[in-house]
Write an enzyme that holds these catalytic residues in place. Structure first.
Site, PDB file in Angstrom:
ATOM      1  N   ARG A 102     -56.645  73.720   1.111  1.00  0.00           N
ATOM      2  CA  ARG A 102     -56.245  72.819   2.193  1.00  0.00           C
ATOM      3  C   ARG A 102     -54.827  73.178   2.668  1.00  0.00           C
ATOM      4  O   ARG A 102     -53.909  73.285   1.868  1.00  0.00           O
ATOM      5  CB  ARG A 102     -56.262  71.375   1.675  1.00  0.00           C
ATOM      6  CG  ARG A 102     -56.297  70.334   2.773  1.00  0.00           C
ATOM      7  CD  ARG A 102     -56.646  68.990   2.180  1.00  0.00           C
ATOM      8  NE  ARG A 102     -58.049  68.939   1.800  1.00  0.00           N
ATOM      9  CZ  ARG A 102     -59.028  68.480   2.588  1.00  0.00           C
ATOM     10  NH1 ARG A 102     -58.736  68.001   3.773  1.00  0.00           N
ATOM     11  NH2 ARG A 102     -60.256  68.471   2.186  1.00  0.00           N
ATOM     12  N   THR A 106     -51.665  70.978   8.247  1.00  0.00           N
ATOM     13  CA  THR A 106     -52.768  70.540   9.125  1.00  0.00           C
ATOM     14  C   THR A 106     -53.811  69.712   8.366  1.00  0.00           C
ATOM     15  O   THR A 106     -54.636  69.034   8.977  1.00  0.00           O
ATOM     16  CB  THR A 106     -53.493  71.762   9.733  1.00  0.00           C
ATOM     17  OG1 THR A 106     -54.108  72.495   8.646  1.00  0.00           O
ATOM     18  CG2 THR A 106     -52.537  72.680  10.475  1.00  0.00           C
ATOM     19  N   ASP A 198     -60.468  66.509 -11.433  1.00  0.00           N
ATOM     20  CA  ASP A 198     -60.303  67.772 -10.706  1.00  0.00           C
ATOM     21  C   ASP A 198     -61.077  68.867 -11.431  1.00  0.00           C
ATOM     22  O   ASP A 198     -60.693  69.303 -12.523  1.00  0.00           O
ATOM     23  CB  ASP A 198     -58.812  68.114 -10.612  1.00  0.00           C
ATOM     24  CG  ASP A 198     -58.579  69.318  -9.704  1.00  0.00           C
ATOM     25  OD1 ASP A 198     -59.227  70.362  -9.916  1.00  0.00           O
ATOM     26  OD2 ASP A 198     -57.756  69.197  -8.783  1.00  0.00           O
ATOM     27  N   ASP A 201     -59.186  72.224 -12.262  1.00  0.00           N
ATOM     28  CA  ASP A 201     -58.174  72.041 -13.316  1.00  0.00           C
ATOM     29  C   ASP A 201     -58.827  71.901 -14.685  1.00  0.00           C
ATOM     30  O   ASP A 201     -58.365  72.471 -15.666  1.00  0.00           O
ATOM     31  CB  ASP A 201     -57.320  70.800 -13.027  1.00  0.00           C
ATOM     32  CG  ASP A 201     -56.232  71.083 -12.002  1.00  0.00           C
ATOM     33  OD1 ASP A 201     -56.020  72.278 -11.677  1.00  0.00           O
ATOM     34  OD2 ASP A 201     -55.608  70.127 -11.523  1.00  0.00           O
TER      35      ASP A 201
HETATM   36  C1  PRP Z   1     -62.321  71.186  -5.195  1.00  0.00           C
HETATM   37  C2  PRP Z   1     -63.802  71.453  -5.291  1.00  0.00           C
HETATM   38  C3  PRP Z   1     -64.205  71.635  -3.858  1.00  0.00           C
HETATM   39  C4  PRP Z   1     -63.263  70.691  -3.132  1.00  0.00           C
HETATM   40  C5  PRP Z   1     -64.028  69.447  -2.772  1.00  0.00           C
HETATM   41  O1  PRP Z   1     -61.619  72.362  -4.996  1.00  0.00           O
HETATM   42  O2  PRP Z   1     -64.119  72.534  -6.111  1.00  0.00           O
HETATM   43  O3  PRP Z   1     -64.078  72.952  -3.377  1.00  0.00           O
HETATM   44  O4  PRP Z   1     -62.235  70.336  -4.072  1.00  0.00           O
HETATM   45  O5  PRP Z   1     -63.232  68.617  -1.979  1.00  0.00           O
HETATM   46  P1  PRP Z   1     -63.583  68.341  -0.456  1.00  0.00           P
HETATM   47  O6  PRP Z   1     -65.074  68.138  -0.404  1.00  0.00           O
HETATM   48  O7  PRP Z   1     -62.808  67.115  -0.137  1.00  0.00           O
HETATM   49  O8  PRP Z   1     -63.153  69.532   0.341  1.00  0.00           O
HETATM   50  P2  PRP Z   1     -60.025  72.351  -4.870  1.00  0.00           P
HETATM   51  O9  PRP Z   1     -59.619  72.235  -3.427  1.00  0.00           O
HETATM   52  O10 PRP Z   1     -59.458  71.325  -5.812  1.00  0.00           O
HETATM   53  O11 PRP Z   1     -59.624  73.809  -5.339  1.00  0.00           O
HETATM   54  P3  PRP Z   1     -59.843  74.515  -6.760  1.00  0.00           P
HETATM   55  O12 PRP Z   1     -61.317  74.727  -6.924  1.00  0.00           O
HETATM   56  O13 PRP Z   1     -59.081  75.783  -6.599  1.00  0.00           O
HETATM   57  O14 PRP Z   1     -59.284  73.631  -7.840  1.00  0.00           O
HETATM   58  N1  URA Z   2     -62.125  67.986  -5.908  1.00  0.00           N
HETATM   59  C1  URA Z   2     -62.325  67.789  -7.234  1.00  0.00           C
HETATM   60  O1  URA Z   2     -62.186  68.723  -8.044  1.00  0.00           O
HETATM   61  N2  URA Z   2     -62.676  66.564  -7.651  1.00  0.00           N
HETATM   62  C2  URA Z   2     -62.843  65.535  -6.813  1.00  0.00           C
HETATM   63  O2  URA Z   2     -63.170  64.422  -7.271  1.00  0.00           O
HETATM   64  C3  URA Z   2     -62.631  65.759  -5.441  1.00  0.00           C
HETATM   65  C4  URA Z   2     -62.276  66.996  -5.004  1.00  0.00           C
END
Ligand code: PRP
Ligand code: URA
Length: 208
Positions: A102, A106, A198, A201
């Site tokens: 993200r 933005t 998460d 993590d």
């Molecule tokens: C997590 C997850 C998804 C996203 C979901 O990734 O694996 O890709 O969040 O959230 P959303 O539906 O609101 O977009 P994250 O952005 O935490 O990155 P990571 O996998 O590198 O930890």
């Molecule tokens: N990404 C995660 O890893 N967990 C949540 O609950 C939402 C977004």
């Protein structure tokens, strides 16, 4: 295309272990790996087949063969946790990678990495990510994969919020969505409730 919520007893049992905040990295990974195998079976149920003529030790027969090669696409990072389990069930699958993060200004998900096998346009593409929260990451990943030619796409997620499902159904009605468990809602920080926290993590031990 359809949305399927699996609600499978074995998956629910293993997912409960993953959801528990006392569960450590090793057990979290192991259960995700086992769930990925069960999901691979369910996700591939509708794949198209063609007839092929073979000869068994007894007689000739018309057998079945998958029409298209399969490409797995984990959304980085957490999607990586589903790859080994899917590959165990589909050992011939090729793997493409897409990284979505993200943008803090933005708030839009942006692609930071992408590498795909050449036959993306001819393959059954299975995009995997454990979490479908707002749906923003998956939605952008699907859009980018389609731009590169993918046509036959499924999205497989472990835990989804209603908001994420709605986002995919609205923006990608041509994509089959398979979700292991549908949770209640998102909280004010965009986390799935009750969720599992998460996923990236917990999978990579970066939650200390
Ligand atoms: C997590 C997850 C998804 C996203 C979901 O990734 O694996 O890709 O969040 O959230 P959303 O539906 O609101 O977009 P994250 O952005 O935490 O990155 P990571 O996998 O590198 O930890
Ligand atoms: N990404 C995660 O890893 N967990 C949540 O609950 C939402 C977004």
């Amino acid at each position: 295309m359809a949305t399927t919520i699996l609600n499978h007893p074995l998956i629910e049992h293993k997912l409960t272990i993953m959801r528990n905040k006392e569960t450590g990295t090793k057990e979290f990974r192991q259960n995700l790996d086992e769930i990925a195998m069960l999901m691979a079976y369910e996700v591939t149920k509708g794949l198209p087949l063609k007839n092929i003529e073979i000869v068994t030790p007894i007689c000739p027969m018309t057998g079945k063969q998958l029409v298209r090669p399969i490409i797995l696409v984990p959304i980085l990072r957490a999607g990586l946790g589903l790859v080994e389990g899917f590959k165990t069930i589909i050992p011939t699958a090729k793997v493409g990678h897409i990284g979505m993060a993200r943008n803090e200004e933005t708030l839009e998900p942006e692609e930071y990495y992408a590498k795909f096998p050449a036959c993306l346009d001819e393959a059954d593409v299975i995009v995997v990510d454990p979490m479908l929260a707002t749906g923003g990451s998956a939605c952008a990943a699907l859009q980018n994969i389609k731009k590169r030619g993918a046509k036959y796409i499924k999205l497989a997620c472990l835990v989804a919020a209603p908001e994420g499902i709605e986002m995919i159904e609205k923006n990608h009605p041509d994509v089959d969505l398979i979700v292991a468990a549908l949770d209640e809602k998102l909280n004010e920080k965009g986390y799935i409730v009750p969720g599992l926290g998460d996923a990236g993590d917990r999978l990579f031990g970066t939650d200390d």
